[in-house]
Design a protein around this motif. Structure first.
Motif, mmCIF file in Angstrom:
data_model
loop_
_atom_site.group_PDB
_atom_site.id
_atom_site.type_symbol
_atom_site.label_atom_id
_atom_site.label_comp_id
_atom_site.label_asym_id
_atom_site.label_seq_id
_atom_site.Cartn_x
_atom_site.Cartn_y
_atom_site.Cartn_z
ATOM 1 N N ILE A 629 95.735 59.009 30.109
ATOM 2 C CA ILE A 629 94.751 60.054 30.433
ATOM 3 C C ILE A 629 93.687 60.138 29.354
ATOM 4 C CG2 ILE A 629 94.461 62.568 30.607
ATOM 5 C CD1 ILE A 629 97.088 62.646 32.151
ATOM 6 N N ASP A 630 94.075 60.016 28.096
ATOM 7 C CA ASP A 630 93.112 60.057 26.997
ATOM 8 C C ASP A 630 92.093 58.936 27.127
ATOM 9 O OD1 ASP A 630 92.201 59.353 24.086
ATOM 10 O OD2 ASP A 630 93.010 61.383 23.967
ATOM 11 N N ASP A 631 92.579 57.711 27.335
ATOM 12 C CA ASP A 631 91.675 56.553 27.471
ATOM 13 C C ASP A 631 90.816 56.681 28.723
ATOM 14 O OD1 ASP A 631 92.824 55.552 25.191
ATOM 15 O OD2 ASP A 631 94.215 54.221 26.259
ATOM 16 N N PHE A 632 91.435 57.202 29.785
ATOM 17 C CA PHE A 632 90.736 57.347 31.066
ATOM 18 C C PHE A 632 89.535 58.298 30.941
ATOM 19 C CE2 PHE A 632 90.545 60.302 34.727
ATOM 20 C CZ PHE A 632 90.023 59.442 35.690
ATOM 21 N N VAL A 633 89.730 59.467 30.347
ATOM 22 C CA VAL A 633 88.642 60.438 30.172
ATOM 23 C C VAL A 633 87.569 59.872 29.249
ATOM 24 C CG1 VAL A 633 88.031 62.715 29.273
ATOM 25 C CG2 VAL A 633 90.105 62.436 30.643
ATOM 26 N N GLU A 634 87.988 59.236 28.168
ATOM 27 C CA GLU A 634 87.018 58.651 27.238
ATOM 28 C C GLU A 634 86.140 57.621 27.946
ATOM 29 O OE1 GLU A 634 86.256 59.309 24.180
ATOM 30 O OE2 GLU A 634 87.822 60.754 23.676
ATOM 31 N N ARG A 635 86.759 56.789 28.783
ATOM 32 C CA ARG A 635 86.025 55.728 29.474
ATOM 33 C C ARG A 635 85.015 56.307 30.463
ATOM 34 N NH1 ARG A 635 90.038 53.500 31.267
ATOM 35 N NH2 ARG A 635 90.007 54.079 33.485
ATOM 36 N N ILE A 636 85.434 57.328 31.214
ATOM 37 C CA ILE A 636 84.543 57.938 32.219
ATOM 38 C C ILE A 636 83.314 58.549 31.541
ATOM 39 C CG2 ILE A 636 84.316 59.821 33.883
ATOM 40 C CD1 ILE A 636 86.121 58.059 35.222
ATOM 41 N N VAL A 637 83.549 59.370 30.520
ATOM 42 C CA VAL A 637 82.437 60.070 29.864
ATOM 43 C C VAL A 637 81.547 59.090 29.126
ATOM 44 C CG1 VAL A 637 81.842 61.824 28.148
ATOM 45 C CG2 VAL A 637 83.769 62.204 29.685
ATOM 46 N N LYS A 638 82.147 58.063 28.511
ATOM 47 C CA LYS A 638 81.341 57.056 27.789
ATOM 48 C C LYS A 638 80.408 56.330 28.742
ATOM 49 C CE LYS A 638 81.680 53.171 24.556
ATOM 50 N NZ LYS A 638 80.673 52.365 25.246
ATOM 51 N N SER A 639 80.921 56.014 29.945
ATOM 52 C CA SER A 639 80.068 55.322 30.922
ATOM 53 C C SER A 639 78.880 56.195 31.329
ATOM 54 C CB SER A 639 80.885 54.929 32.152
ATOM 55 O OG SER A 639 81.318 56.086 32.853
ATOM 56 N N GLN A 640 79.105 57.489 31.423
ATOM 57 C CA GLN A 640 78.003 58.403 31.750
ATOM 58 C C GLN A 640 76.999 58.487 30.614
ATOM 59 O OE1 GLN A 640 80.324 61.914 32.618
ATOM 60 N NE2 GLN A 640 80.336 61.527 34.830
ATOM 61 N N MET A 641 77.492 58.509 29.387
ATOM 62 C CA MET A 641 76.587 58.553 28.239
ATOM 63 C C MET A 641 75.818 57.249 28.107
ATOM 64 S SD MET A 641 79.014 60.512 25.465
ATOM 65 C CE MET A 641 77.736 60.543 24.208
ATOM 66 N N ASP A 642 76.485 56.113 28.371
ATOM 67 C CA ASP A 642 75.788 54.815 28.313
ATOM 68 C C ASP A 642 74.703 54.732 29.366
ATOM 69 O OD1 ASP A 642 77.409 54.069 26.234
ATOM 70 O OD2 ASP A 642 78.819 52.908 27.465
ATOM 71 N N ALA A 643 74.929 55.421 30.494
ATOM 72 C CA ALA A 643 73.925 55.431 31.565
ATOM 73 C C ALA A 643 72.831 56.466 31.299
ATOM 74 C CB ALA A 643 74.596 55.706 32.901
ATOM 75 N N GLU A 644 72.875 57.097 30.116
ATOM 76 C CA GLU A 644 71.855 58.064 29.675
ATOM 77 C C GLU A 644 71.738 59.260 30.633
ATOM 78 O OE1 GLU A 644 68.255 55.808 29.215
ATOM 79 O OE2 GLU A 644 68.894 54.946 27.287
ATOM 80 N N GLN A 645 72.892 59.717 31.115
ATOM 81 C CA GLN A 645 72.889 60.839 32.045
ATOM 82 C C GLN A 645 72.707 62.194 31.345
ATOM 83 O OE1 GLN A 645 72.931 60.493 35.457
ATOM 84 N NE2 GLN A 645 72.692 58.332 34.909
ATOM 85 N N PHE A 646 72.970 62.250 30.022
ATOM 86 C CA PHE A 646 72.925 63.535 29.324
ATOM 87 C C PHE A 646 71.714 63.683 28.395
ATOM 88 C CE2 PHE A 646 77.741 62.884 29.573
ATOM 89 C CZ PHE A 646 77.802 63.453 30.838
ATOM 90 N N LEU A 647 70.748 62.795 28.532
ATOM 91 C CA LEU A 647 69.594 62.845 27.621
ATOM 92 C C LEU A 647 68.781 64.126 27.778
ATOM 93 C CD1 LEU A 647 68.180 59.188 27.584
ATOM 94 C CD2 LEU A 647 69.502 60.356 25.828
ATOM 95 N N ASN A 648 68.702 64.646 29.016
ATOM 96 C CA ASN A 648 67.878 65.841 29.259
ATOM 97 C C ASN A 648 68.674 67.143 29.168
ATOM 98 O OD1 ASN A 648 65.639 64.222 29.753
ATOM 99 N ND2 ASN A 648 66.103 64.042 31.933
#
Length: 679
Positions: A629-648
């Motif tokens: 679960i730890d790795d799973f959550v980290e992977r999901i959120v990292k992919s969103q950050m890599d896709a620059e979803q939280f820049l704004n």
């Protein structure tokens, strides 16, 4: 020509803000009381901090309102009542006596001389009684003024007898008659004919008192131009305070004359323009999403103008009731619709504007800023009714304690404390409770949404959520799980938990259109996506965002909630069907498989994106444990950050880490994982 029209429509938002800015300045300056401003600030009991002041003009020393009121009270206490005497009644009484005397059988056996003597005796008694007249009852005052034949005679009560006193005098006067029988007969006859002829003249009394009151002088002494008023370091009290107050009043009245008034208006305009400019700059730099929305900007300026108008109206009418104006409604409402920082900033700017016109501006600004801070710190979750009452009680207490402290500073003791002021503060608190219906009114006028409305929307028995539960039960269950995850994460980082929860409940309502195309609603092994191309499948999946927005608008869901529908997938790609299309070969346009966005632009929408992705993907976990679960959550959120979803989104890396920690813990609880103990 067409280019000019196009430019106008492109810039109409900016033009509107300029118009709003100029109109607000004009209205505020118009509201302000007309008059100049004394250039020195001073307070009773404090040292004079400026250079020694010589009078710049001749002026009279004005009496304080208390002194004038004391003189009025003394005059009213000493007023002498006016009475008027009716001479016709006296003549009627005498005529009645003479007629009754000669017709009375008791005096028929007297000879003519005896009759004449007895008649003259009765007439003398009546003339004595009616010299000034007879009053119906006892006069409470020690003296009176009797208007008789257009003359006002100052008399004592004993000179104007009552009917009872007149009867006593008759008994005494008739005692000198030789025969007892005739004494009693004459006394009875006189008492039967006398009537009161003196009456209280209310109108004349009040006119005389008004004339005396009008003669009260409002001044006591004069100060000539160049005369020393006060020196540096002297304490402002007694005669010094009276002189300074008189000079201030005279100076400000003379300042507002001739061309000076135009310069003063210009000065006010510049200062008000600076204050409102600060508000615009704050919105532009720190609240760009609000600045871009003219409706919200208008709402903020409307509240500022309303507070300025009400306060200046009270100042012009009766400044003693200045603190009746519930100024703390302003930060309370703005925090409810926006955030605490904006609410406090607007509150402080409004107080700065009012500082130009209120008396004792330092005291006023201090008390209102402290009360505003208390409002911001204490008011939360207004949908809980008790919270507003508790906060209003604290605000009222701050006003009372602050006023009490200022009074001690000014007076040095508790004498002359105005207890009515405490009543004014209590009334202020009661009016502040009107914030609840005012919030509802603003919601309807400006289309905004408050926590109270969010609480209503969070009811899963509402029409729209019941429809979602019936048509797409899997999606409904997913939305509930996401709501729980997102709400816990929002509480952890101080975001608006109620808003996040409501956004999560409604974020997937677009799936009601084609529920079986989404895995959580598929109750059989038949997948409709197996029979259509990946590109078409991706379009159906992506369209749930657009259809959700349409459904929300039809059901009058507020824009703040619709923002979650628009942003919960941001501009991410439907990766499963994108890869499936790649496997089929040929050229693949990634944009065909991307959501329209926009990406999240607030903490709340960013939290929902993370919670939604984690909850949906967690269904694919086969044998989850803490590490998985730890790795799973980290992977999901990292992919969103890599896709620059939280820049704004105004969310920090520290806050993202806190959200991830909450999501991990919640998933562990959902899967009922326990720590493995060593054997």
């Amino acid at each position: 020509m067409s280019n000019s029209i196009d430019n106008f429509y492109k810039n109409q938002s900016v033009i509107y803000k300029y118009v709003l800015y100029i109109l607000s300045i004009a209205l505020i300056v118009y509201f302000f009381p007309k008059g100049g401003k004394f250039k020195y600030e001073f307070q009773k009991g404090k040292p004079w901090q400026y250079e020694s002041l010589n009078s710049p003009l001749d002026f009279s020393i004005k009496k304080t309102p208390e002194e004038v009121e004391k003189e009025r009270a003394e005059l009213e206490a000493k007023k002498v009542p006016y009475y008027t005497a009716d001479g016709d009644i006296a003549q009627e009484v005498i005529a009645s006596f003479e007629e009754a005397f000669y017709e009375s059988e008791k005096f028929q056996f007297l000879n003519d001389r005896e009759k004449q003597n007895l008649s003259e005796k009765g007439l003398l008694i009546l003339q004595g009684l009616y010299e000034y007249g007879i009053v119906p009852s006892q006069i409470s005052e020690t003296g009176l003024k009797l208007v008789k034949q257009n003359k006002a005679l100052e008399l004592t009560n004993s000179q104007v007898p009552t009917v009872a006193e007149a009867e006593n005098k008759i008994a005494i006067e008739t005692a000198a008659v030789p025969t007892n029988e005739h004494q009693q007969a004459l006394s009875d006859l006189l008492r039967s004919v006398i009537k009161p002829n003196v009456s209280y003249d209310k109108e004349l009394t009040e006119n005389a008192l008004a004339d005396e009151l009008s003669k009260i002088s409002l001044t006591r002494g004069e100060v000539r131009e160049g005369e020393l008023v006060i020196t540096t370091g002297e304490v402002v009290e007694g005669d010094k305070l009276k002189k300074l107050n008189s000079l201030k009043s005279e100076y400000e009245s003379e300042l507002w004359s001739g061309n000076n008034s135009y310069f003063i208006l210009f000065g006010y305009t510049v200062l008000v323009a600076l204050v409102l400019m600060m508000l615009f700059l704050f919105l532009k730099n720190y609240r760009p999403e609000i600045f871009a929305d003219n409706n919200k900007v208008t709402f903020i300026f409307t509240n500022v103008l309303l507070m300025v108008f009400v306060t200046t109206l009270v100042v012009k009418t009766n400044e003693n009731y200045l603190y009746v104006v519930p100024l703390c409604i302003l930060p309370l409402i703005l925090k409810n619709f926006f955030d605490a920082r904006l609410g406090l900033f607007v509150h402080v700017l409004t107080i700065l504007l009012l500082g130009f016109v209120v008396p004792n501006s330092f005291e006023y600004i201090f008390l209102q800023i402290i009360a505003g801070i208390i409002t911001i710190l204490t008011v939360s979750e207004l949908y809980k009714r008790a919270n507003l009452f508790i906060s209003v009680g604290q605000i009222t207490l701050i006003y009372i304690v602050g006023y009490f402290a200022f009074h001690i500073i000014h007076e040095g003791n508790l004498n002359n404390i105005e207890w009515i002021t405490f009543g004014i503060f209590l009334l202020n608190g009661m009016i502040t409770l009107f914030a609840q219906p005012l919030i509802y009114l603003y919601e309807k006028i400006f289309g905004l949404v408050s926590d109270v409305s969010l609480l209503e929307l969070s009811d899963t028995n509402s029409k729209l959520l019941k429809e979602l539960s019936d048509k797409a039960p899997g999606t409904f269950h997913h939305s509930l799980q996401v709501a729980n995850l997102a709400e816990a994460a929002a509480n952890q980082i101080g975001a608006n938990a109620m808003l996040v929860r409501v956004g999560a409940l409604y974020h997937d309502i677009g799936k009601m259109e084609n529920p079986t195309y989404f895995t959580e609603n598929q109750i059989t092994n038949i997948n409709p996506h197996d029979d259509i191309p990946p590109k078409e499948s991706a379009k159906i999946i992506i369209d749930h965002v657009i259809k959700g927005i349409e459904i929300a608008r039809k059901n009058n869901i507020p824009d703040r909630v619709i923002d979650f529908l628009r942003t919960h997938h941001g501009t991410s790609v439907v990766y499963y069907f994108y890869k499936k299309q790649e496997e089929l070969g040929g050229e693949v346009n990634k944009e065909d498989f991307a959501y329209p966005g926009p990406p999240p632009f607030s903490k709340e929408t960013a939290i929902l994106m993370m919670a939604d992705a984690v909850e949906a993907a967690s269904k694919s976990l086969k044998s989850p444990n803490s590490q998985i679960i730890d790795d799973f959550v980290e992977r999901i959120v990292k992919s969103q950050m890599d896709a620059e979803q939280f820049l704004n989104a105004d969310i920090t890396l520290k806050e993202i880490e806190a959200v991830k920690k909450v999501l991990k813990q919640k998933l562990i609880n959902i899967y009922h994982l326990r720590v493995e103990y060593p054997k």
